[in-house]
Enzyme design. Sequence first.
Site, PDB file in Angstrom:
ATOM      1  CB  CYS A 269     -20.982  27.205  12.884  1.00  0.00           C
ATOM      2  SG  CYS A 269     -19.231  27.578  13.229  1.00  0.00           S
TER       3      CYS A 269
ATOM      4  CB  CYS B 183     -17.297  23.840  19.943  1.00  0.00           C
ATOM      5  SG  CYS B 183     -16.797  23.373  18.268  1.00  0.00           S
TER       6      CYS B 183
END
Length: 258
Positions: free
Chosen positions: A88, A206
Amino acid sequence: MSAPVQANGARRIRVGQIVPSSNTTMETEIPAMLRARELILPERFTFHSSRMRMKKVTKEELEAMDRDSDRCADELSDARVDVMGYACLVAIMSMGTGYHRQSEQRLHARTVANGGPAPVVTSAGALVDGLKAMGARRVSVICPYMKPLTKLVVDYIESEEIDVHDYCALEIPDNLEVGARDPMALVDIYKQVSLQGIDALVLSACVQMPSLAAVPVVEAEAGIPVVSAAVCTTWQMLGKLGLETRVPDAGVLLSGRY
């Protein structure tokens, strides 16, 4: 700990991932790259995950999720994985500049204390290091996040002495929605950011926004190096394992040159 060897002499490697509970992409794109690598190189990989609760991509949920990463490192080191990835990027970057170093050191220490020492890669640190390895000092970036979180990502990259020339925030707060996107939509979206004078394009800053299929297409079309957070994470995992950083159809960073 040395990785087991299969009967055919190939090294078998356990890849661990610390994954947000709503992430549906890192357990597809990382294996896809390493499975493609298995077609041309001898090493063989298995994949193992531990999950941290997170549904909405907000600073508050990200901070709460990050606190759970220690437990995940303990669980994955129980399986004696050979390398561990924190999947993440924005969770790390929202915690303040340079936090990827602190996170990597802390989580590695957990694996050591648990008797299963493993190098730890964060997608945030891997993105920064991958860009630096290519000599990219000026980049443009595409993010799925809301604008305030996207600005945190931009500021974090710039704190590492990489200039962000332009960026695009798709403003999608729901993490499952981010993971459900068509990666090939990026073939059109990248045209919304300026490529003038940049050294590389970050097609997806991302690891939840799918992009792997689009990376070689955009790289060929734009004529500049193209990376994603997932590509950079794979590159750094291979480096930590002492393996050739080569994966077919994943962009120049995974060409084996870096």
